[in-house]
Scaffold this motif. Structure first.
Motif, PDB file in Angstrom:
ATOM      1  N   UNK A 149      45.557  26.237  45.969  1.00 39.42           N
ATOM      2  CA  UNK A 149      45.376  26.049  47.211  1.00 39.42           C
ATOM      3  C   UNK A 149      46.774  26.086  48.014  1.00 39.42           C
ATOM      4  N   UNK A 150      47.555  25.120  47.462  1.00 42.04           N
ATOM      5  CA  UNK A 150      49.128  24.832  47.925  1.00 42.04           C
ATOM      6  C   UNK A 150      49.868  25.930  47.825  1.00 42.04           C
ATOM      7  N   UNK A 151      49.639  26.946  46.650  1.00 43.40           N
ATOM      8  CA  UNK A 151      50.310  28.145  46.308  1.00 43.40           C
ATOM      9  C   UNK A 151      49.883  29.099  47.426  1.00 43.40           C
ATOM     10  N   UNK A 152      48.536  29.218  47.701  1.00 42.92           N
ATOM     11  CA  UNK A 152      48.212  30.143  48.702  1.00 42.92           C
ATOM     12  C   UNK A 152      48.619  29.774  50.070  1.00 42.92           C
ATOM     13  N   UNK A 153      48.703  28.636  50.391  1.00 47.42           N
ATOM     14  CA  UNK A 153      49.055  27.985  51.824  1.00 47.42           C
ATOM     15  C   UNK A 153      50.629  28.539  51.971  1.00 47.42           C
ATOM     16  N   UNK A 154      51.427  28.111  50.853  1.00 43.59           N
ATOM     17  CA  UNK A 154      52.649  28.107  51.132  1.00 43.59           C
ATOM     18  C   UNK A 154      53.081  29.857  51.246  1.00 43.59           C
ATOM     19  N   UNK A 155      52.288  30.490  50.538  1.00 44.96           N
ATOM     20  CA  UNK A 155      52.573  32.005  50.627  1.00 44.96           C
ATOM     21  C   UNK A 155      52.199  32.681  51.720  1.00 44.96           C
ATOM     22  N   UNK A 156      51.190  31.792  52.544  1.00 44.11           N
ATOM     23  CA  UNK A 156      51.157  32.444  53.959  1.00 44.11           C
ATOM     24  C   UNK A 156      51.996  31.960  55.110  1.00 44.11           C
ATOM     25  N   UNK A 157      52.220  30.605  55.124  1.00 49.57           N
ATOM     26  CA  UNK A 157      53.309  30.208  55.991  1.00 49.57           C
ATOM     27  C   UNK A 157      54.580  30.576  55.801  1.00 49.57           C
ATOM     28  N   UNK A 158      55.017  30.781  54.623  1.00 49.43           N
ATOM     29  CA  UNK A 158      56.432  31.401  54.219  1.00 49.43           C
ATOM     30  C   UNK A 158      57.450  30.531  55.089  1.00 49.43           C
ATOM     31  N   UNK A 159      57.346  29.243  54.712  1.00 43.94           N
ATOM     32  CA  UNK A 159      58.235  28.316  55.606  1.00 43.94           C
ATOM     33  C   UNK A 159      59.388  28.550  54.883  1.00 43.94           C
ATOM     34  N   UNK A 160      60.685  27.965  55.274  1.00 41.83           N
ATOM     35  CA  UNK A 160      61.894  27.849  54.492  1.00 41.83           C
ATOM     36  C   UNK A 160      61.546  27.178  53.216  1.00 41.83           C
ATOM     37  N   UNK A 161      62.009  27.435  52.264  1.00 37.85           N
ATOM     38  CA  UNK A 161      61.955  26.882  50.852  1.00 37.85           C
ATOM     39  C   UNK A 161      60.563  27.072  50.313  1.00 37.85           C
ATOM     40  N   UNK A 163      59.342  29.476  48.555  1.00 34.69           N
ATOM     41  CA  UNK A 163      59.540  29.815  47.040  1.00 34.69           C
ATOM     42  C   UNK A 163      59.761  28.632  46.037  1.00 34.69           C
ATOM     43  N   UNK A 164      60.620  27.814  46.387  1.00 38.37           N
ATOM     44  CA  UNK A 164      60.488  26.405  45.775  1.00 38.37           C
ATOM     45  C   UNK A 164      59.215  25.878  45.734  1.00 38.37           C
ATOM     46  N   UNK A 165      58.434  25.632  46.746  1.00 37.35           N
ATOM     47  CA  UNK A 165      57.113  24.829  46.671  1.00 37.35           C
ATOM     48  C   UNK A 165      56.220  25.754  45.900  1.00 37.35           C
ATOM     49  N   UNK A 166      56.193  27.107  45.930  1.00 38.17           N
ATOM     50  CA  UNK A 166      55.372  27.840  45.056  1.00 38.17           C
ATOM     51  C   UNK A 166      55.545  27.684  43.436  1.00 38.17           C
ATOM     52  N   UNK A 167      57.096  27.763  43.121  1.00 41.20           N
ATOM     53  CA  UNK A 167      57.450  27.680  41.744  1.00 41.20           C
ATOM     54  C   UNK A 167      57.156  26.123  41.392  1.00 41.20           C
ATOM     55  N   UNK A 168      57.397  25.206  42.048  1.00 34.94           N
ATOM     56  CA  UNK A 168      57.026  23.909  41.514  1.00 34.94           C
ATOM     57  C   UNK A 168      55.436  23.752  41.198  1.00 34.94           C
ATOM     58  N   UNK A 169      54.662  24.255  42.230  1.00 34.23           N
ATOM     59  CA  UNK A 169      53.274  24.224  42.154  1.00 34.23           C
ATOM     60  C   UNK A 169      52.699  24.865  40.864  1.00 34.23           C
ATOM     61  N   UNK A 170      53.617  26.045  40.625  1.00 37.67           N
ATOM     62  CA  UNK A 170      53.139  26.769  39.543  1.00 37.67           C
ATOM     63  C   UNK A 170      53.329  26.096  38.055  1.00 37.67           C
TER      64      UNK A 170
END
Length: 313
Positions: A149-161, A163-170
């Motif tokens: 869910x965090x990966x999804x929300x980050x991919x939707x918001x596309x706030x600065x950084x 990509x880092x948040x998604x990589x960390x969650x993965x």
């Protein structure tokens, strides 16, 4: 209902278009408020080379794989291995909301984490076996649900950084699966022999722009050709040739994003002298040509890389 063991005579080979070529993933929400439910006609199988996680947020979803037919409810998580045929349908009249998360896992391993790649290898450890972990351990299932869910929300918001948040969650998702799996995959990773291969891996990194032969690397490790080939595949989870090509393409991606070299110059810089081979390998790893990759990344970031400055004498 058709048996779960029926022949896969009609399987749609789905092409996954990544939302961000450098993250090698696609994640989106599917929803239906219609009261219509049940097995559709036709009920088609499909597959794709990417690993897929399904998360149900509301309602009931039926999913059939070559191993089972299961019904997922709100809070459930299931993982499907690379190229595994599957098909789904809405199982109840109520609303259905789900997250579909497709990812090329091997692209998220770097040199420091590469020893764990084989723990997620389809050849030796089918990923579907992790579903038993989700079923038997509610805490692990909830944590996996939260990461996706965090990966999804980050991919939707596309706030600065993001990509880092998604990589960390993965990476946290993979760590969660690794540390809670009852097959003790961590013991396998510790005995992976990565230290013994370090001279070979360093040699590859230092000579990507040159011709790299198995014989040269064998001499560094004082191993025979056939033993080295088998040993490398066992430790790294992929073949020597595939690993070298993977490293060449990763370097090509960096050159395409940070410089203004021609395609031929990039190809030569990473040690691929045949342009047709370069395009073939790049498309295999990125599902697009080098030119399309460069254009897509520029359009996403809105930044055009500055030309390389000539070094002063």
């Amino acid at each position: 209902m058709e048996s779960a063991h029926s022949a896969f005579s009609e399987i749609v080979n789905e092409e996954v278009i990544y939302q961000n070529p450098l993250l090698f993933l696609k994640i989106w929400e599917l929803g239906s408020d219609s009261a219509h439910f049940g097995v559709p006609t036709p009920w088609l199988w499909h597959s794709h080379k990417q690993v897929e996680f399904l998360v149900v947020m509301e309602g009931l979803l039926a999913i059939q794989t070559k191993h089972e037919l299961a019904v997922l409810s709100a809070g459930d998580v299931i993982v499907l291995g690379s190229s595994q045929p599957h098909r789904t349908y809405k199982y109840s009249a109520g609303p259905l909301r789900q997250i579909v998360f497709q990812i090329d896992l091997k692209q998220h391993f770097d040199l420091s984490t590469m020893p764990y790649l084989h723990c997620f290898s389809e050849l030796t450890h089918p990923l579907e076996q992790f579903n038993e972990l989700f079923r038997s351990n509610p805490g692990v299932k909830q944590a996996a649900y939260d990461f996706i869910l965090q990966i999804f929300e980050e991919s939707q918001s596309r706030k600065i950084g993001y990509e880092l948040a998604i990589s960390a969650a993965i990476k946290n998702l993979l760590l969660l699966m690794l540390r809670n799996d009852n097959r003790d995959l961590s013991a396998l990773a510790e005995d992976s022999g990565i230290a013994r291969l370090r001279p070979a891996l360093d040699h590859i990194d230092n000579h990507l722009g040159e011709r790299i032969t198995v014989e040269d690397v064998c001499s560094l490790l004082n191993l025979s050709y056939h033993y080295f080939i088998k040993y490398f595949k066992k430790v790294m989870g992929i073949s020597f040739v595939d690993y070298v090509n993977y490293k060449r393409i990763k370097k090509a991606e960096r050159l395409l994003l940070t410089g203004d070299l021609s395609m031929m110059e990039v190809s030569f810089e990473v040690g691929i002298l045949n342009m047709a081979q370069f395009y073939k390998l790049f498309k295999r790893h990125n599902q697009c040509s080098p030119k399309e990759f460069k254009q897509r990344m520029r359009s996403q970031t809105g930044v055009t890389p500055a030309p390389l400055l000539a070094q002063a004498d």
